[in-house]
Design a protein around this motif. Sequence first.
Motif, PDB file in Angstrom:
ATOM      1  N   TYR A  32       0.842  -1.204   0.000  1.00  0.00           N
ATOM      2  CA  TYR A  32       0.000   0.000   0.000  1.00  0.00           C
ATOM      3  C   TYR A  32       0.874   1.250   0.000  1.00  0.00           C
ATOM      4  N   ARG A  33       1.990   1.154   0.694  1.00  0.00           N
ATOM      5  CA  ARG A  33       2.915   2.287   0.777  1.00  0.00           C
ATOM      6  C   ARG A  33       3.394   2.716  -0.613  1.00  0.00           C
ATOM      7  N   VAL A  34       3.736   1.749  -1.457  1.00  0.00           N
ATOM      8  CA  VAL A  34       4.309   2.132  -2.753  1.00  0.00           C
ATOM      9  C   VAL A  34       3.271   2.181  -3.880  1.00  0.00           C
ATOM     10  N   LEU A  35       2.170   1.464  -3.732  1.00  0.00           N
ATOM     11  CA  LEU A  35       1.181   1.457  -4.820  1.00  0.00           C
ATOM     12  C   LEU A  35      -0.002   2.379  -4.532  1.00  0.00           C
ATOM     13  N   GLY A  36      -0.325   2.547  -3.248  1.00  0.00           N
ATOM     14  CA  GLY A  36      -1.306   3.552  -2.853  1.00  0.00           C
ATOM     15  C   GLY A  36      -2.747   3.241  -3.225  1.00  0.00           C
ATOM     16  N   THR A  37      -3.041   2.024  -3.623  1.00  0.00           N
ATOM     17  CA  THR A  37      -4.409   1.689  -4.015  1.00  0.00           C
ATOM     18  C   THR A  37      -5.021   0.708  -3.018  1.00  0.00           C
ATOM     19  N   GLU A  38      -6.302   0.857  -2.802  1.00  0.00           N
ATOM     20  CA  GLU A  38      -6.998   0.024  -1.825  1.00  0.00           C
ATOM     21  C   GLU A  38      -6.865  -1.470  -2.154  1.00  0.00           C
ATOM     22  N   MET A  39      -6.911  -1.801  -3.442  1.00  0.00           N
ATOM     23  CA  MET A  39      -6.803  -3.219  -3.827  1.00  0.00           C
ATOM     24  C   MET A  39      -5.434  -3.811  -3.483  1.00  0.00           C
ATOM     25  N   ASP A  40      -4.445  -2.947  -3.267  1.00  0.00           N
ATOM     26  CA  ASP A  40      -3.103  -3.419  -2.908  1.00  0.00           C
ATOM     27  C   ASP A  40      -2.835  -3.244  -1.421  1.00  0.00           C
ATOM     28  N   SER A  41      -3.901  -3.173  -0.648  1.00  0.00           N
ATOM     29  CA  SER A  41      -3.787  -3.084   0.815  1.00  0.00           C
ATOM     30  C   SER A  41      -4.380  -4.357   1.423  1.00  0.00           C
ATOM     31  N   PRO A  42      -4.077  -4.628   2.697  1.00  0.00           N
ATOM     32  CA  PRO A  42      -4.688  -5.812   3.332  1.00  0.00           C
ATOM     33  C   PRO A  42      -6.207  -5.714   3.348  1.00  0.00           C
ATOM     34  N   ARG A  43      -6.720  -4.534   3.660  1.00  0.00           N
ATOM     35  CA  ARG A  43      -8.182  -4.377   3.718  1.00  0.00           C
ATOM     36  C   ARG A  43      -8.811  -4.640   2.351  1.00  0.00           C
ATOM     37  N   GLY A  44      -8.179  -4.126   1.301  1.00  0.00           N
ATOM     38  CA  GLY A  44      -8.709  -4.325  -0.052  1.00  0.00           C
ATOM     39  C   GLY A  44      -8.670  -5.793  -0.453  1.00  0.00           C
ATOM     40  N   ARG A  45      -7.594  -6.463  -0.092  1.00  0.00           N
ATOM     41  CA  ARG A  45      -7.485  -7.890  -0.465  1.00  0.00           C
ATOM     42  C   ARG A  45      -8.500  -8.733   0.306  1.00  0.00           C
ATOM     43  N   ILE A  46      -8.703  -8.380   1.568  1.00  0.00           N
ATOM     44  CA  ILE A  46      -9.701  -9.121   2.358  1.00  0.00           C
ATOM     45  C   ILE A  46     -11.095  -8.903   1.765  1.00  0.00           C
ATOM     46  N   HIS A  47     -11.353  -7.682   1.354  1.00  0.00           N
ATOM     47  CA  HIS A  47     -12.638  -7.381   0.703  1.00  0.00           C
ATOM     48  C   HIS A  47     -12.786  -8.226  -0.571  1.00  0.00           C
ATOM     49  N   ALA A  48     -11.690  -8.328  -1.338  1.00  0.00           N
ATOM     50  CA  ALA A  48     -11.730  -9.125  -2.570  1.00  0.00           C
ATOM     51  C   ALA A  48     -11.981 -10.601  -2.251  1.00  0.00           C
ATOM     52  N   LEU A  49     -11.345 -11.107  -1.198  1.00  0.00           N
ATOM     53  CA  LEU A  49     -11.539 -12.513  -0.816  1.00  0.00           C
ATOM     54  C   LEU A  49     -13.003 -12.774  -0.446  1.00  0.00           C
ATOM     55  N   LYS A  50     -13.592 -11.811   0.273  1.00  0.00           N
ATOM     56  CA  LYS A  50     -15.014 -11.949   0.640  1.00  0.00           C
ATOM     57  C   LYS A  50     -15.874 -12.007  -0.620  1.00  0.00           C
ATOM     58  N   ALA A  51     -15.563 -11.126  -1.559  1.00  0.00           N
ATOM     59  CA  ALA A  51     -16.362 -11.063  -2.787  1.00  0.00           C
ATOM     60  C   ALA A  51     -16.190 -12.341  -3.608  1.00  0.00           C
ATOM     61  N   ILE A  52     -14.966 -12.878  -3.640  1.00  0.00           N
ATOM     62  CA  ILE A  52     -14.725 -14.129  -4.382  1.00  0.00           C
ATOM     63  C   ILE A  52     -15.505 -15.270  -3.731  1.00  0.00           C
ATOM     64  N   ALA A  53     -15.430 -15.340  -2.382  1.00  0.00           N
ATOM     65  CA  ALA A  53     -16.140 -16.416  -1.676  1.00  0.00           C
ATOM     66  C   ALA A  53     -17.648 -16.320  -1.876  1.00  0.00           C
ATOM     67  N   ALA A  54     -18.140 -15.082  -2.039  1.00  0.00           N
ATOM     68  CA  ALA A  54     -19.583 -14.886  -2.230  1.00  0.00           C
ATOM     69  C   ALA A  54     -19.999 -15.040  -3.685  1.00  0.00           C
ATOM     70  N   GLY A  55     -19.027 -15.277  -4.560  1.00  0.00           N
ATOM     71  CA  GLY A  55     -19.344 -15.437  -5.984  1.00  0.00           C
ATOM     72  C   GLY A  55     -19.577 -14.113  -6.689  1.00  0.00           C
ATOM     73  N   GLU A  56     -19.154 -13.008  -6.062  1.00  0.00           N
ATOM     74  CA  GLU A  56     -19.396 -11.685  -6.674  1.00  0.00           C
ATOM     75  C   GLU A  56     -18.188 -11.195  -7.465  1.00  0.00           C
ATOM     76  N   LEU A  57     -17.063 -11.881  -7.338  1.00  0.00           N
ATOM     77  CA  LEU A  57     -15.840 -11.457  -8.025  1.00  0.00           C
ATOM     78  C   LEU A  57     -15.119 -12.704  -8.503  1.00  0.00           C
ATOM     79  N   THR A  58     -14.541 -12.616  -9.700  1.00  0.00           N
ATOM     80  CA  THR A  58     -13.797 -13.756 -10.256  1.00  0.00           C
ATOM     81  C   THR A  58     -12.308 -13.516 -10.075  1.00  0.00           C
TER      82      THR A  58
END
Length: 459
Positions: A32-58
């Motif tokens: 997150y420090r060098v890329l500055g985007t939410e998807m490259d942060s722990p919180r963003g990745r956890i959000h993505a994992l939730k969405a994948i598990a729920a079938g909302e993200l591939t």
Amino acid sequence: MSASASQPPAPTASATDPCVHCGFCLPTCASYRVLGTEMDSPRGRIHALKAIAAGELTLDATVASHFDSCLGCFACVTACPSGVRYDQLIEATRPQLNAPELRSPAQRALRRLLFALLPYPQRLRALLAPLRAYAGTPLQGLARRSGLTRLFGPQLEAMERLLPPLAPEAFSDSFPLVVPAQGSKRARVGLLLGCVQRLFDPQVNAAAVAVLSANGVEVVIPPQQGCCGAVTHHQGELPQTRQLATAVIDSFAAVVGPGRPAGDAPLDAVLVAASGCGHTLKHYDAILAADPAWAERGSAFASQVLDVHQFLQGLGLSEAFSAQLAPLSHADGTAATAERPLAVAYHDACHMLHGQGISAEPRSLLRRIPHLLLREASEAGVCCGSAGIYNLVQPDEAAELGRIKAADLSGTGAALVASANIGCTLQIRRHLEEGGHPQPVLHPLQLLERSWRAGGGQG
Ligand code: SF4
Ligand code: SF4
């Protein structure tokens, strides 16, 4: 994400539930420090994992790239007030990222090359032998200054930039099977040499053996030992990791036990002086849990593993050793300096600090050296960008983190940096040098050994 028989199941939605999206982990996150985007942060990745598990993200190549940008430093685990085990989440996710369609052919080829080379010291030696006439010579300096190395492409250039001078002892393992304890024997341990460490910084293991022996510790060094599997473990390459892990366990079993060449007596501990390796060795129980033939042995082996600082601090430096500790020399430890106290900045390797919870022990041991003053970096818990093969497969982000870390460490005003992980050591040396900071980087055990020898210690 689907699981195969050789893979753990992908993270479930419930494993991500404890995350309350507070963002406390973000300032400590290296990606997150060098890329500055939410998807490259722990919180963003956890959000993505939730969405994948729920079938909302591939999990496609784009989503996978945001997991690949994670260094696996686990600073977020330390920072999280809700106890989210991001380390377990990313470990369960990594094997899914190795599906062929998620990386380009060039990325896959580079990874195959690294996994075919780095865990095998003999192959690495064969590759590096011709480079002895280049590494650390004026030719290397000329190639870098002329911009020639840039023609190799960013990944190969990153490898070249990390290449240290290659010592003659890097090309053979010259330790005897058993190094006796000096004085009365206080313990008997095994030592894992580490595959990258024994090639790129062989003096570290020599220092560890000398310090242990001088403290009354008998050291058993199995000659057939290979890589512990850290490089592949951190990348979710599970079949290869299991194969490397079982080979390490077998290499110790071949020499210790009734009728074996290193003697009957069991080991009090298995030690390692590279924290990335230590982290993986301590996880052999989980790595081998799914294999009925190895689960018990993996668990028994893991329970014996200690980082060398942990072990020495627990044992206590012997009186004879402590009495011989003398003020350190400057720089490479041979040229005397009038500088007193000698300021040393201790670098916390992520797999030591966040992965094993070890921070006090190395500092406490270093404080035993007369006139040594420890200086603390302002962001000690943030990754240096090394992170296994991260600085080879994500060279731009890793270089930015390396520059930040080098500036932080040199900003302490310390004359020396102490680092207990070979990957960090190579990364920090590179960026201190490129940043124009002349501080040498040595392992804490090297500093202890040099102080002991300066006081007349012999071994
Ligand atoms: S992982 Fe922890 S610190 Fe980070 S957002 Fe979630 S709850 Fe907060
Ligand atoms: S492991 Fe490190 S890089 Fe990955 S999300 Fe956590 S803090 Fe960020």
